[in-house]
Motif scaffolding. Structure first.
Motif, mmCIF file in Angstrom:
data_model
loop_
_atom_site.group_PDB
_atom_site.id
_atom_site.type_symbol
_atom_site.label_atom_id
_atom_site.label_comp_id
_atom_site.label_asym_id
_atom_site.label_seq_id
_atom_site.Cartn_x
_atom_site.Cartn_y
_atom_site.Cartn_z
ATOM 1 N N LEU A 70 -1.120 8.082 -2.472
ATOM 2 C CA LEU A 70 -2.290 8.771 -3.008
ATOM 3 C C LEU A 70 -2.939 9.671 -1.962
ATOM 4 C CD1 LEU A 70 -4.194 6.107 -5.151
ATOM 5 C CD2 LEU A 70 -3.347 8.333 -5.930
ATOM 6 N N PRO B 140 0.805 -1.228 0.000
ATOM 7 C CA PRO B 140 0.000 0.000 0.000
ATOM 8 C C PRO B 140 0.838 1.279 0.000
ATOM 9 C CG PRO B 140 -0.741 -1.516 1.727
ATOM 10 C CD PRO B 140 0.553 -2.047 1.200
ATOM 11 N N LYS C 295 0.901 2.926 -3.225
ATOM 12 C CA LYS C 295 -0.430 3.031 -3.826
ATOM 13 C C LYS C 295 -1.296 3.920 -2.917
ATOM 14 C CE LYS C 295 0.424 -1.606 -5.657
ATOM 15 N NZ LYS C 295 1.558 -2.071 -4.823
ATOM 16 N N GLN C 296 -2.140 3.333 -2.062
ATOM 17 C CA GLN C 296 -3.070 4.185 -1.306
ATOM 18 C C GLN C 296 -2.392 5.182 -0.372
ATOM 19 O OE1 GLN C 296 -3.298 0.779 -1.636
ATOM 20 N NE2 GLN C 296 -4.485 -0.109 0.036
ATOM 21 N N ARG D 110 -4.801 8.413 0.457
ATOM 22 C CA ARG D 110 -6.082 7.831 0.881
ATOM 23 C C ARG D 110 -6.035 7.284 2.295
ATOM 24 N NH1 ARG D 110 -9.739 5.355 -3.746
ATOM 25 N NH2 ARG D 110 -9.189 6.804 -5.414
ATOM 26 N N VAL D 111 -4.885 6.721 2.676
ATOM 27 C CA VAL D 111 -4.735 6.251 4.060
ATOM 28 C C VAL D 111 -3.349 6.652 4.557
ATOM 29 C CG1 VAL D 111 -6.263 4.253 3.747
ATOM 30 C CG2 VAL D 111 -3.821 3.972 3.440
#
Ligand SMILES: Cc1cc2nc3c(=O)[nH]c(=O)nc-3n(C[C@H](O)[C@H](O)[C@H](O)COP(=O)(O)OP(=O)(O)OC[C@H]3O[C@@H](n4cnc5c(N)ncnc54)[C@H](O)[C@@H]3O)c2cc1C
Ligand code: SF4
Lengths: 471, 78
Positions: free
Chosen positions: A66, A59, A62-63, A68-69
């Motif tokens: 981004l 992650p 990725k997230q 997101r988390v």
């Protein structure tokens, strides 16, 4: 297993032995869980040089980048309590296999009856130390790396330079575009991902990058990073004489195995990893397997019958899980109950909104055929052939086909596939060269390293252990 | 609450994204993004998603039998 069949010392090991795991990440945690699941009730010590309990890395690129988390939302769940003594923030600095002792950076040491080495890899840094020290130059491997880079991306740099278009580099470029940041990608090879998937698929990856507004420069190397008066990155120089102005550079040039701490231990440990047998037992430098030292995850190299008994080292999430489970089992069982780690390589990546998945060892292939879908639509399944058999398959947004190809690989099915697949377009009718770079030229971060003896015998009958763990 | 998805196993069926949209989201056609540490108020949704995933790709901490979370410390087993 009937208790009577277990010899006394093994029974004692399982009941009150001391097991030490060095490397408290994915492989280390899964091994610890498996040990407890299989009834080990002795002392379990988890040694990790990072200050955090085991967390998940995929992650991060990725997230987490981004936005997101947050990076601290990646701690791995425990499938069960493992009752371990945790030594976090403590690097192992040496191993004495005859005294069965691991030395730690804080001057203490820990004794073991069985040792598992799961120290993984670290990012290869920018080779010029002064340039690597410029403010704005990053790598991405750890939670801390991700926190720092995320923070910097959030500030909205004028341009980001990604050095190296392997999976990590491409994912970072994808994140930048999604955050609407100008990004330049510099790649020595002919196309992104070409080291891992070949240039036929690499060309599709290049198209994706162009479509999403990445300034992609292939066939060039970054020759230097230039700072301003106060030590902040300002510009990068390329081998073709070009330059680009960037405030952030992410060095994504692959990884180095964490084996230095084993120098002098007598184990067969080096820059390509620690050699072990299919049962995860470490080789010593004489080529003899150890009975009490085991290896799992990114740091391991082990022979695989499906790929000509060549030693594979995989930087794949699923491999770390599967190998850790086998290692843990073999650490506490009788010789005749040992299991081999015969995992079929499997991994995923997500970039530019496309789900990329791979099974087998694409970079061993000589030919490729698009068996379903279309390269032009960026939605396809490609099968890879090696000496007339199926050796790998890669899907772009067609993950459901992979299991089928996994079986083809495991059965050493003929290549090109003789079956007429649904939805085969003209472009996929004929196999073409897969387009891998010359293997003698070092590239950054192939996710699979194939080394060792290549027999001409290509027929392998293989009964897989199945990938991953049934949850 | 901690969650991890085995994305090798995941087939992008989006069941989880339907049942726990605050935690799981599709990204493009097939790729899944999720929060590995969702708020405890989402627990029921997440357990539903875990149960509904056709390929059993979702692991939720403590979803099984008696289990006590003690962070990184030594816990009492079970
Ligand atoms: C950004 C990123 C994205 C990724 N994305 C994907 C993906 O999409 N798909 C996929 O299949 N894989 C992916 N991976 C790869 C996957 O994360 C690894 O395969 C996996 O983490 C390997 O686990 P491991 O436990 O073997 O090693 P690691 O996770 O590397 O853990 C090793 C641990 O040992 C510690 N250590 C090292 N030396 C010592 C020492 N001397 N003493 C004590 N501790 C030590 C390290 O600090 C580390 O914490 C990604 C990796 C990264 C970094
Ligand atoms: S329900 Fe399972 S297979 Fe479907 S997207 Fe979620 S994790 Fe993947």
């Amino acid at each position: 297993m009937s208790p009577m069949a277990v010899d006394g010392s093994l029974e004692r090991l399982r009941r009150e032995g001391r097991i030490v795991v060095v490397g408290a990440s994915l492989a280390g945690l899964r091994a610890a869980e498996t040990l407890r699941e299989e009834g080990f009730t002795g002392t379990l010590t988890m040694i990790g040089d990072e200050p955090y309990e085991p967390y998940d890395r995929p992650p991060l690129s990725k997230q987490v980048l981004l936005g997101r988390v947050p990076a601290d939302h990646t701690a791995l769940p425990r499938s069960r309590a493992i009752e371990a003594q945790w030594r976090l923030g403590a690097a192992a600095t040496g191993l004495d296999p005859s005294a069965k002792r691991v030395a730690l950076a804080d001057g203490t040491s820990v004794e073991y009856d069985r040792l598992l080495i799961a120290t993984g890899v670290r990012s290869r840094p920018w080779p010029n130390e002064l340039e690597a020290g410029l403010d704005g130059v990053f790598v991405l491997r750890t939670r801390d790396d991700a926190t720092r880079l995320r923070h910097r991306l959030k500030a909205g740099p004028s341009r980001v330079l990604v050095i190296g278009a392997g999976f990590t580099g491409s994912e970072i470029a994808s994140v930048c575009r999604e955050r609407d940041l100008p990004v330049t990608v510099a790649e020595r090879g002919p196309a992104p991902l070409s080291g891992a998937l070949g240039s036929v698929i690499g060309d599709v990856a290049a198209e994706l990058q162009h479509q999403h507004g990445v300034d992609l420069r292939c066939g060039v190397m970054v020759t230097g990073l230039e700072g301003d008066g106060v030590g902040r990155l300002r510009r990068a120089h390329f081998s073709d004489g070009g330059t680009v102005d960037a405030e952030v550079a992410v060095v994504a040039l692959g990884a180095t195995r964490n084996t230095e701490w084993l120098a002098g231990s007598g184990l067969a440990a080096g820059p390509r990893g620690i050699a072990c047998d299919a049962g995860c037992r470490a080789f010593d430098v004489r080529g003899i397997v150890a009975d009490d030292v085991f290896v799992a995850g990114d740091v391991a190299r082990s022979p695989h019958p499906l790929f000509g008994y060549r030693f594979l080292s995989l930087e794949h999430w699923g491999n770390a899980v599967a190998q850790a489970e086998v290692a843990a089992h073999n650490m506490i069982c009788r010789a005749e109950e040992r299991r081999p780690h015969l995992w079929t390589p499997y991994f995923w990546s997500a970039q530019f909104g496309v789900n990329i998945k791979s099974v087998g060892v694409p970079n061993m292939a000589d030919q490729i055929i698009v068996s379903q879908g279309s390269l032009g639509e960026h939605r396809f399944t490609a099968a890879y052939g090696y000496q007339g058999r199926v050796i790998a398959a890669v899907t772009f947004d067609q993950a459901k086909w992979l299991e089928f190809y996994q079986r083809q690989i495991e059965q050493a099915a003929p290549f090109p596939p003789p079956f007429a697949t649904v939805d085969r377009r003209t472009e996929g009718m004929r196999p073409v060269p897969a387009g891998f770079p010359d293997p003698s030229v070092p590239t950054h971060g192939p996710q699979v390293t194939v080394s060792g003896y290549s027999p001409t015998d290509q027929r392998v009958t293989f009964t897989p252990a199945g990938h991953g763990r049934q949850a | 609450m901690r969650v991890v998805v085995d994305l090798n196993r995941c087939q992008g069926y989006a069941q989880c994204a339907f049942l726990a949209p605050d935690v799981f989201a599709m990204h493009g056609e097939e790729a899944l993004l999720y929060d590995g540490q969702p708020d405890d108020t989402r627990r029921l949704d997440v357990l539903r998603a875990e149960a509904a995933c056709p390929v059993k790709a979702i692991t939720v901490e403590g979803a099984g039998a008696a289990w006590t979370a003690e962070g990184a410390g030594v816990s009492d087993g079970g």
